[in-house]
Design an enzyme around this catalytic site. Sequence first.
Site, PDB file in Angstrom:
ATOM      1  N   GLN A 139       5.984  -9.074   3.574  1.00  0.00           N
ATOM      2  CA  GLN A 139       5.732  -8.716   2.176  1.00  0.00           C
ATOM      3  C   GLN A 139       6.971  -8.944   1.316  1.00  0.00           C
ATOM      4  OE1 GLN A 139       4.476  -4.790   3.306  1.00  0.00           O
ATOM      5  NE2 GLN A 139       2.307  -5.274   3.146  1.00  0.00           N
ATOM      6  N   CYS A 157       0.821  -1.206   0.000  1.00  0.00           N
ATOM      7  CA  CYS A 157       0.000   0.000   0.000  1.00  0.00           C
ATOM      8  C   CYS A 157       0.856   1.258   0.000  1.00  0.00           C
ATOM      9  CB  CYS A 157      -0.953   0.012   1.200  1.00  0.00           C
ATOM     10  SG  CYS A 157      -0.123   0.004   2.804  1.00  0.00           S
ATOM     11  N   ASN A 158       2.123   1.138   0.404  1.00  0.00           N
ATOM     12  CA  ASN A 158       3.005   2.303   0.491  1.00  0.00           C
ATOM     13  C   ASN A 158       3.975   2.461  -0.668  1.00  0.00           C
ATOM     14  OD1 ASN A 158       1.967   3.111   2.961  1.00  0.00           O
ATOM     15  ND2 ASN A 158       3.430   1.889   4.122  1.00  0.00           N
ATOM     16  N   GLY A 214     -13.178  -7.521   2.983  1.00  0.00           N
ATOM     17  CA  GLY A 214     -11.835  -7.962   2.609  1.00  0.00           C
ATOM     18  C   GLY A 214     -11.088  -8.522   3.799  1.00  0.00           C
ATOM     19  N   GLY A 258      -7.995 -10.318   3.605  1.00  0.00           N
ATOM     20  CA  GLY A 258      -6.623 -10.694   3.297  1.00  0.00           C
ATOM     21  C   GLY A 258      -5.755 -10.371   4.499  1.00  0.00           C
ATOM     22  N   GLY A 309      -6.665  -7.068   6.156  1.00  0.00           N
ATOM     23  CA  GLY A 309      -8.008  -7.203   6.715  1.00  0.00           C
ATOM     24  C   GLY A 309      -8.010  -8.042   7.986  1.00  0.00           C
TER      25      GLY A 309
END
Length: 421
Positions: free
Chosen positions: A123, A57-58, A192, A194, A197
Amino acid sequence: MANKSTDISKFFIAGINYKKTDAAIRGRFAISAEQYEKILTLAPAHHLHELFILSTCNRTEIYGFAEEPAHLINLLCTQTTGDPATFSKIAYIKNGLEAVEHLFQVSAGLDSQILGDYEIVGQIKTAVKFARERGFIGAFTERLVNCVLQSSKSIKNQTALSGGTVSVSFAAIQYIKERIGRVEGEKILLIGVGKIGRNTCRNMVDYLGTRNITLINRTEERAASLASEMGLSYAPLEDAAKYIGESDIILVATNAEQPTLLRTHLEGKGAKLLIDLSIPCNIEKSAGELPGITLVNVDELSKLKDETLQKREAEVPKAKAIIAEHIDELLEWHDMRKYVPVLKAVKTKLKELHSCPVFSRLSGESFPSTVHTDEQIQRVINGMATKMRQHNKGGCHYIEAINEYIAIGPQWTATSAKAVG
């Protein structure tokens, strides 16, 4: 490509992150698993063979070996709605040691939107595993990532950089507490389930003290599983409109390329707090213009500051010192890699020398046992490697010495072997 991959100056990172781009722009360059798969399929046609992509997201970053960064950027943008020219204009591009340092800082959470956010480690592991399984992680990248993960683990264990509970998902809970206060009686909908979430769901249960939460997910079984684990409710996706209308707080953590919560879903449905944890944004921006609707996204959530973050900032020098140690270890390993072909050649030549009957006749001595000789040769090689590292000398001089040795037919003794070393 194998020879090029040993040249660290050809290792690049090209990326964009929250520092210069907002969520909308980052969304144009976000990479899904399907897009990642396609990019790797196309990579060989772009003459790229060692790379991985980190898309969160960043940030969206592509790491890999290339003749120039444009090759990586062009490959990445084959699957994005944004074009290479736009990406290049807003991207940071680093190579060699600077690119290596960047990955270390990212993995430590030093470059995260919320300082010390440790979710980035998982990630990175996922991104690299995806590329490894498809044959795009070579010796250097494998070693680099291992060092990066070791460094990150040391920072987590030896500093308080990730101390306290602060992440984008937790920032959402802080925002709800500040905006709403006590949430008893508030109906919460999470769309959501995932990774983000799930983390958000657990944080709501733990820190808001509520289970008045309904889960909706594209794959209903995943929502049902988490709901059962946490003692919550879930609903099928086709009933989303009903629950959107009934809910007071709606969090969206989906991974869709287009908004899943639209303005039309919210018109005439009363006051609501909307929190968009998705990149690209999955709540239509114009929904925030409706009366009674408050809409926040990851960028706004990440501006929250508290004592935890101040304590983390004090740990930055310690984290950087740990990173420096691990980078030194990586560079020492990489420096020795360039001598591997020479060392192998010398070892082979010494073994040939040992087995040559001419030297046996010249020396008038019998050779020691094979085991003993193998150990002796390895000692010579180890000593040679140490000298090469200390004096930064190329191996050609050692090859010449061996060739001269063969030409003049010296006595084979331990002293002679040491002289070659």
